[in-house]
Scaffold this motif. Structure first.
Motif, PDB file in Angstrom:
ATOM      1  N   THR A 347      22.384  26.586   4.332  1.00 52.30           N
ATOM      2  CA  THR A 347      21.552  27.386   5.229  1.00 52.30           C
ATOM      3  C   THR A 347      21.194  28.701   4.552  1.00 52.30           C
ATOM      4  O   THR A 347      21.700  29.038   3.489  1.00 52.30           O
ATOM      5  CB  THR A 347      22.277  27.678   6.560  1.00 52.30           C
ATOM      6  N   GLY A 348      20.322  29.458   5.229  1.00 49.53           N
ATOM      7  CA  GLY A 348      19.950  30.790   4.750  1.00 49.53           C
ATOM      8  C   GLY A 348      18.586  30.807   4.095  1.00 49.53           C
ATOM      9  O   GLY A 348      17.797  29.867   4.175  1.00 49.53           O
ATOM     10  N   GLY A 349      18.303  31.927   3.439  1.00 50.51           N
ATOM     11  CA  GLY A 349      17.029  32.091   2.764  1.00 50.51           C
ATOM     12  C   GLY A 349      15.944  32.601   3.680  1.00 50.51           C
ATOM     13  O   GLY A 349      16.151  32.883   4.868  1.00 50.51           O
ATOM     14  N   ALA A 350      14.758  32.734   3.120  1.00 52.19           N
ATOM     15  CA  ALA A 350      13.617  33.238   3.867  1.00 52.19           C
ATOM     16  C   ALA A 350      13.132  32.190   4.872  1.00 52.19           C
ATOM     17  O   ALA A 350      13.377  30.992   4.725  1.00 52.19           O
ATOM     18  CB  ALA A 350      12.495  33.619   2.912  1.00 52.19           C
ATOM     19  N   ARG A 351      12.432  32.680   5.877  1.00 51.91           N
ATOM     20  CA  ARG A 351      11.849  31.805   6.896  1.00 51.91           C
ATOM     21  C   ARG A 351      10.376  31.603   6.577  1.00 51.91           C
ATOM     22  O   ARG A 351       9.656  32.542   6.244  1.00 51.91           O
ATOM     23  CB  ARG A 351      12.007  32.428   8.289  1.00 51.91           C
ATOM     24  N   ILE A 352       9.944  30.357   6.661  1.00 51.13           N
ATOM     25  CA  ILE A 352       8.545  30.025   6.441  1.00 51.13           C
ATOM     26  C   ILE A 352       7.925  29.625   7.770  1.00 51.13           C
ATOM     27  O   ILE A 352       8.448  28.757   8.473  1.00 51.13           O
ATOM     28  CB  ILE A 352       8.404  28.882   5.424  1.00 51.13           C
ATOM     29  N   TRP A 371      22.348  33.295   1.206  1.00 50.10           N
ATOM     30  CA  TRP A 371      22.532  31.857   1.359  1.00 50.10           C
ATOM     31  C   TRP A 371      23.965  31.543   1.776  1.00 50.10           C
ATOM     32  O   TRP A 371      24.886  32.281   1.432  1.00 50.10           O
ATOM     33  CB  TRP A 371      22.228  31.146   0.036  1.00 50.10           C
ATOM     34  N   GLN A 372      24.116  30.432   2.484  1.00 51.40           N
ATOM     35  CA  GLN A 372      25.449  30.037   2.952  1.00 51.40           C
ATOM     36  C   GLN A 372      25.647  28.525   2.800  1.00 51.40           C
ATOM     37  O   GLN A 372      24.691  27.751   2.863  1.00 51.40           O
ATOM     38  CB  GLN A 372      25.667  30.407   4.433  1.00 51.40           C
ATOM     39  N   ILE A 373      26.881  28.142   2.621  1.00 47.91           N
ATOM     40  CA  ILE A 373      27.303  26.744   2.716  1.00 47.91           C
ATOM     41  C   ILE A 373      28.373  26.675   3.792  1.00 47.91           C
ATOM     42  O   ILE A 373      29.382  27.382   3.719  1.00 47.91           O
ATOM     43  CB  ILE A 373      27.836  26.215   1.373  1.00 47.91           C
ATOM     44  N   GLY A 375      28.089  28.002   6.596  1.00 50.90           N
ATOM     45  CA  GLY A 375      28.086  29.308   7.245  1.00 50.90           C
ATOM     46  C   GLY A 375      28.723  30.431   6.454  1.00 50.90           C
ATOM     47  O   GLY A 375      28.825  31.549   6.954  1.00 50.90           O
ATOM     48  N   VAL A 376      29.148  30.160   5.214  1.00 48.87           N
ATOM     49  CA  VAL A 376      29.852  31.169   4.418  1.00 48.87           C
ATOM     50  C   VAL A 376      29.138  31.348   3.083  1.00 48.87           C
ATOM     51  O   VAL A 376      28.821  30.359   2.405  1.00 48.87           O
ATOM     52  CB  VAL A 376      31.319  30.750   4.173  1.00 48.87           C
ATOM     53  N   SER A 377      28.897  32.597   2.701  1.00 49.89           N
ATOM     54  CA  SER A 377      28.344  32.884   1.381  1.00 49.89           C
ATOM     55  C   SER A 377      29.462  32.887   0.349  1.00 49.89           C
ATOM     56  O   SER A 377      30.558  33.406   0.606  1.00 49.89           O
ATOM     57  CB  SER A 377      27.640  34.244   1.375  1.00 49.89           C
ATOM     58  N   GLY A 378      29.196  32.328  -0.820  1.00 48.51           N
ATOM     59  CA  GLY A 378      30.202  32.281  -1.867  1.00 48.51           C
ATOM     60  C   GLY A 378      30.644  33.669  -2.289  1.00 48.51           C
ATOM     61  O   GLY A 378      29.827  34.573  -2.466  1.00 48.51           O
ATOM     62  N   ALA A 379      31.942  33.840  -2.460  1.00 47.22           N
ATOM     63  CA  ALA A 379      32.506  35.119  -2.902  1.00 47.22           C
ATOM     64  C   ALA A 379      33.751  34.824  -3.721  1.00 47.22           C
ATOM     65  O   ALA A 379      34.461  33.842  -3.467  1.00 47.22           O
ATOM     66  CB  ALA A 379      32.853  36.011  -1.710  1.00 47.22           C
ATOM     67  N   THR A 465      23.477  35.298  -4.738  1.00 48.74           N
ATOM     68  CA  THR A 465      23.429  35.768  -3.353  1.00 48.74           C
ATOM     69  C   THR A 465      24.036  34.754  -2.383  1.00 48.74           C
ATOM     70  O   THR A 465      23.671  34.725  -1.213  1.00 48.74           O
ATOM     71  CB  THR A 465      21.986  36.115  -2.948  1.00 48.74           C
ATOM     72  N   GLY A 466      24.985  33.938  -2.885  1.00 48.69           N
ATOM     73  CA  GLY A 466      25.841  33.199  -1.966  1.00 48.69           C
ATOM     74  C   GLY A 466      25.753  31.703  -1.936  1.00 48.69           C
ATOM     75  O   GLY A 466      26.570  31.066  -1.253  1.00 48.69           O
ATOM     76  N   MET A 467      24.778  31.084  -2.652  1.00 43.25           N
ATOM     77  CA  MET A 467      24.652  29.626  -2.544  1.00 43.25           C
ATOM     78  C   MET A 467      25.651  28.927  -3.455  1.00 43.25           C
ATOM     79  O   MET A 467      25.318  28.350  -4.484  1.00 43.25           O
ATOM     80  CB  MET A 467      23.218  29.193  -2.859  1.00 43.25           C
TER      81      MET A 467
END
Length: 474
Positions: A347-352, A371-373, A375-379, A465-467
């Motif tokens: 999920t995440g990113g810009a909306r089209i 970005w999330q997988i 619901g969580v962004s990679g850290a 940025t989290g993917m």
């Protein structure tokens, strides 16, 4: 559950269509042994430099390169030999090198902030391992939160592990695709732009092959048999490549041998991290040309291979182009009955706004967690998404709920791309996976390599940025 019989029909269309691809799966556990005898330690120094990428009056482009050479290096070894590479960081940013496509030891996987501390400016790190398989791999910068700039300034390379008995060829040629985003004066445009990270990534406006403006020009004697190794090290650009002037036959995908096949309509999908090995016979007359084109805009010639001089006399003595052999570490089947199963949702990113075609994508939110997988962004400090015991078969259902094509890479392991009903899998091994927006794909792999491993976007601005997420094998 047995796989469907491999054919040159539906399985080829699956590979050459939209969603394709990931890497290899060993029959037994990945060996975690000390490196075998091989070349002495090699040192690469990553440092700023200059390269003439645009014609005058544009200025030379400031790039980052290894040892002051604008051409990305190709490290060649034979199967069974060790990689011993010391990286000296003379840039002003932290670095790490990911060996994209190698079933590596966890500590050598090269993810700064996860499998190793980032290599600070002025510091060094030595990568030391023995690749278990022959094949073609990409060497890419990969640092949590900081991968886009080193790659976007030109840092990249290739690792070629040659088979004990390579197929008979006259030349073995490597072509590494990159693109840089430059202004009219040849200077890099600003990094860290949220609009790029939230959409398609940092797409360059100058495409290079082997560090030079396209097309890369090669001359060979008429009648030469060539092995072409193609690799995509772009930050974000996915394209298709086409072969004109001769029939090219794919013999390996993402480094792993495959059934011999001719690309459908002479084209292949080519996403960041993807590699192909191909064999082709050049025309027997002088002055003929084979062109490798990228389907970018009206078409862009990436490389031209021309015949020059006297024809080779050995053509008639060469056997027909054939398979390069099988990898004996790859199993005939993956047992799915008692697999550990987990869903991953992107999920995440810009909306089209699909009701207003042509409008710019819109993003509002935390620019460091776009970005999330699940619901969580990679850290770096985040807990793994799941943990499994060594030897467990894992099946992942990955759903793309973003508005964009996503390209993912599984580290340390390999998988099969499953058919929709889990009644078989595609007859090839890959390590870079494209998933169309709104679609779901299922993959299966044997968790046989201990450590914490990533499932990560190969579009580096999305990775930063989290993917990405991780899993643990204990």
């Amino acid at each position: 559950m047995p796989p469907r019989k491999a054919t040159t029909g539906p399985s080829r269309r699956a590979l050459l269509g939209g969603a394709a691809a990931l890497a290899w799966l060993p029959r037994s556990s990945v060996a975690q042994t000390a490196p075998a005898a091989g070349p002495a330690e090699t040192t690469w120094t990553a440092a700023p430099g200059q390269s003439r990428l645009k014609p005058e009056p544009a200025k030379e482009t400031p790039i980052w390169s290894f040892d002051g050479k604008s051409a990305p290096p190709v490290l060649r070894i034979r199967k069974g030999e060790a990689v011993r590479l010391k990286l000296d960081n003379k840039t002003d940013k932290p670095l790490a090198l990911h060996w994209h496509g190698v079933r590596n030891k966890n500590a050598m996987d090269g993810v700064g902030g996860v499998t190793q501390p980032p290599i600070a400016p002025g510091a060094s790190f030595t990568y030391e391992f023995t690749p278990p398989d022959a094949g073609t791999s990409v060497i890419r910068p990969l640092i949590v939160g900081g991968s886009s700039e080193p790659s976007g300034r030109g840092l990249a390379g290739m690792l070629v592990v040659e088979e004990p008995t390579p197929p008979p060829t006259d030349r073995d040629l490597s072509f590494l695709l990159q693109d840089l985003r430059l202004d009219d004066e040849g200077q890099p445009l600003a990094f860290g732009q949220v609009s790029f990270a939230a959409a398609s990534g940092r797409l360059g406006n100058l495409v290079s092959v082997n560090g030079r403006p396209t097309p890369e020009a090669v001359e060979v004697p008429p009648g030469s048999r060539l092995r072409l190794r193609l690799a995509n090290a772009c930050n974000a650009r996915s394209t298709r490549i086409r072969f004109d002037g001769a029939k090219a036959y794919v013999v390996a995908v993402d480094g792993q041998p495959t059934d011999l096949f001719e690309p459908l309509r002479a084209t292949l999908p080519f996403a960041p991290g993807t590699r192909y090995d191909l064999l082709l016979d050049m025309p027997t007359e002088a002055g003929a040309a084979v062109t490798i084109n990228a389907l970018i805009g009206q078409g862009l010639a990436l490389a031209t291979i021309k015949t020059k001089g006297e024809p080779l006399q050995r053509r008639s003595a060469l056997p027909p182009i054939a398979l390069i052999g099988n990898n004996s570490l790859l199993p005939a089947e993956v047992k799915l009955q008692n697999a550990f199963r987990r869903d991953l949702v992107l999920t995440g990113g810009a909306r089209i706004d699909k009701d207003k075609p042509g409008t710019e994508p819109v993003f509002t939110g935390d620019p460091t967690r776009i970005w999330q997988i699940n619901g969580v962004s990679g850290a770096a400090g985040a807990a793994p998404a799941f943990s499994v015991k060594r030897g467990q078969v894992v099946v992942l259902a990955i759903r793309n709920d973003t508005a964009f094509l996503q390209t993912l890479h599984v580290h340390g392991h390999a998988f099969r791309l499953l058919h929709p009903l889990d009644d078989g899998w595609e007859p090839y091994w890959l390590d870079t996976f494209q998933l169309l927006d709104g679609k779901t794909a299922r993959i299966a792999f044997l968790a046989d390599n201990p450590g914490r491993w990533l499932i990560s976007s190969t579009v580096l601005e999305r990775f930063d940025t989290g993917m990405w997420t991780s899993f643990e094998v204990v």
